[in-house]
Design an enzyme around this catalytic site. Structure first.
Site, PDB file in Angstrom:
ATOM      1  NE  ARG A  84      -3.111   0.065   3.112  1.00  0.00           N
ATOM      2  CZ  ARG A  84      -2.560   0.447   4.269  1.00  0.00           C
ATOM      3  NH1 ARG A  84      -2.102   1.674   4.404  1.00  0.00           N
ATOM      4  NH2 ARG A  84      -2.474  -0.397   5.274  1.00  0.00           N
ATOM      5  CE1 TYR A 138     -17.717   7.676 -16.799  1.00  0.00           C
ATOM      6  CE2 TYR A 138     -16.979   8.074 -14.556  1.00  0.00           C
ATOM      7  CZ  TYR A 138     -17.504   7.232 -15.508  1.00  0.00           C
ATOM      8  OH  TYR A 138     -17.817   5.945 -15.184  1.00  0.00           O
ATOM      9  CG  ASP A 203     -10.867  13.230 -17.034  1.00  0.00           C
ATOM     10  OD1 ASP A 203     -10.211  12.600 -17.873  1.00  0.00           O
ATOM     11  OD2 ASP A 203     -11.724  12.693 -16.292  1.00  0.00           O
ATOM     12  CE  LYS A 228     -13.307   4.546 -18.893  1.00  0.00           C
ATOM     13  NZ  LYS A 228     -13.697   5.881 -18.468  1.00  0.00           N
TER      14      LYS A 228
HETATM   15  C1  LIG Z   1     -14.236   6.481 -17.221  1.00  0.00           C
HETATM   16  C2  LIG Z   1     -13.873   7.870 -16.903  1.00  0.00           C
HETATM   17  C3  LIG Z   1     -13.558   8.254 -15.595  1.00  0.00           C
HETATM   18  C4  LIG Z   1     -13.629   7.299 -14.429  1.00  0.00           C
HETATM   19  O1  LIG Z   1     -12.639   6.313 -14.532  1.00  0.00           O
HETATM   20  P1  LIG Z   1     -12.792   4.835 -13.896  1.00  0.00           P
HETATM   21  O2  LIG Z   1     -11.477   4.215 -14.276  1.00  0.00           O
HETATM   22  O3  LIG Z   1     -13.981   4.211 -14.542  1.00  0.00           O
HETATM   23  O4  LIG Z   1     -12.963   5.005 -12.444  1.00  0.00           O
HETATM   24  C5  LIG Z   1     -13.161   9.563 -15.375  1.00  0.00           C
HETATM   25  N1  LIG Z   1     -13.095  10.456 -16.383  1.00  0.00           N
HETATM   26  C6  LIG Z   1     -13.418  10.123 -17.649  1.00  0.00           C
HETATM   27  C7  LIG Z   1     -13.352  11.161 -18.712  1.00  0.00           C
HETATM   28  C8  LIG Z   1     -13.815   8.828 -17.955  1.00  0.00           C
HETATM   29  O5  LIG Z   1     -14.144   8.522 -19.207  1.00  0.00           O
END
Ligand SMILES: *Cc1c(COP(=O)(O)O)cnc(C)c1O
Length: 408
Positions: A84, A138, A203, A228
């Site tokens: 951790r 998101y 983001d 992603k």
């Molecule tokens: C999917 C997504 C998130 C969240 O990510 P997770 O890995 O699903 O927790 C945050 N921002 C964007 C733009 C996303 O597409």
């Protein structure tokens, strides 16, 4: 393409090369960053370290190291202590991602939402609970702020309204560009300027550092859902924040105390994913640009949103029933998420942004006829044939309506 990529990388991110001997092109960094020490160890693939704990016969030494971490959050050097606190495989991914984003450091988490939560907790702990944010975000990021689950208070603004919305207790400005799911784009330099001394978090999940490096435009925090494009194969969940070392230290302390760590196997897969990131993103983007062009010319499609900076995501609105399109695809997978080697389609108002209040959702441009397509690496003709088939029922059903606008 290669020389253009190289120039863009050098020009945009002077800090990428700082502290690193040779200036190397982005594609080269994607393959080699985080792996520089392997050859000297007689290794080729990065080792996957699954240990949760590590032997140490020197408890006095450990006491000193733990005191130092508690005091300043600097990454532990030497033998790891406990999973951790830090893991060598995950650290390789962090090193590589920081290099690609042009930041000093990066801190990895179990998911994108764990990464965003850690940022909010770190700011809230300083008494800076107010967040200024631009919709759309998101769906779950919007929900986390709106529901105040971590004690944040949010003011939603247009990009032009950021400066006026700042308060003495504003700890963060949060934007997505291109945004999920509308692909709306923001002038990051202008927003960064408006933020003054308040950290701007961008983001960058949709653009990836291949297409956009927000730190070079003034963002202090760059967040990814690594689930992603960074992973890229739909089989690993993770999140990461690229930032300066000062902020990274706080995030490491929060991660240690709250436990949202990235699993080492995920770190391994994400490091591997980075090596093909430029190739995947550029190939999928070329296909997406062509599909966006064809959709924009199709009378069954009311509007197409495709970012100026390109990318592998397309948002489009149909004249007819979006649910029929989702039900009609055969090659494309109807599923939430994005950024995989295979093409996915989903209806944001039903899934990814369902958790956002319906009025807020529509005000943010997420209409009920909007579909979001994540273009993969399949052949463009096969994808178009599938989309054609899925849209086709529409023409048979109610005749063809006139287009409003395309390409916006
Ligand atoms: C999917 C997504 C998130 C969240 O990510 P997770 O890995 O699903 O927790 C945050 N921002 C964007 C733009 C996303 O597409």
């Amino acid at each position: 393409m290669d020389s253009r990529t190289h120039d863009a990388y050098d020009a945009q991110d002077g800090c990428v090369a700082a502290g690193h001997p040779a200036r190397r092109a982005f594609a080269t960094e994607a393959v080699h960053a985080g792996r520089e020490d392997l050859a000297a160890q007689g290794l080729h693939a990065a080792p996957l370290d699954l240990s949760t704990t590590y032997p140490s016969y020197d408890s006095r030494g450990e006491a000193a190291r733990l005191d130092a971490f508690a005091a300043d959050g600097a990454e532990l050097t030497g033998t790891p202590v406990y999973a951790r606190l830090g893991n060598p495989t995950v650290a390789r991914f962090e090193t590589a991602l920081a290099r690609l984003e042009g930041t000093e450091s990066a801190v990895a988490f179990a998911s994108g939402m764990a990464a965003l939560s850690a940022v909010l907790l770190a700011r809230n702990a300083l008494g800076l609970r107010h967040v200024v944010a631009v919709r759309p975000l998101y769906g779950c990021s919007d929900h986390l702020l709106t529901a105040g689950l971590l004690g944040s208070e949010v003011t939603w603004v247009d990009p032009e309204g950021v400066a006026d919305a700042l308060r003495p207790d504003t700890g963060l400005v949060l934007v997505e560009s291109p945004a999920n799911p509308t692909l709306a784009e923001i002038d990051l330099r202008a927003v960064a300027h408006a933020c003054g001394s308040v950290p701007l978090l961008v983001d960058n999940t949709f653009a990836t550092p291949v297409l956009q490096r927000p730190a070079g435009q003034g963002a202090r925090l760059v967040l990814h859902s690594a689930t992603k494009y960074l992973g890229g194969h739909g089989d690993v969940m993770g999140g990461v924040v690229a930032c300066d070392e000062e902020l990274a230290r706080r995030l490491r302390q929060v991660r240690f105390a709250t436990g949202g760590v990235l699993h080492p196997l995920a770190g391994y897969l994400l490091l591997r994913g980075l090596s093909t990131l430029p190739v995947r993103v550029r190939a999928a983007s070329a296909t997406a640009a062509e599909l966006a062009r064809r959709l924009a010319a199709d009378p069954r499609v009311a509007r197409v949103h495709y970012p100026r900076i390109g990318g592998a995501m397309i948002a489009f609105e149909v004249h007819g029933d979006p649910h029929a399109v989702i039900a009609g695809v055969r090659l494309i997978t109807p599923a939430v998420s994005l950024g995989s080697v295979d093409t996915l389609i989903q209806h944001p108002a039903s899934i990814s942004h369902r958790i956002v209040d319906a009025t807020d959702r529509r005000d943010a441009g997420v209409g009920d006829r909007l579909l979001r397509l994540s273009v993969g690496l399949e052949d463009v003709e096969d994808l178009w044939a599938d989309l054609e088939g899925a849209l086709g029922t529409e023409r048979a059903g109610g005749g063809v309506r006139r287009k409003e606008t395309a390409g916006r």
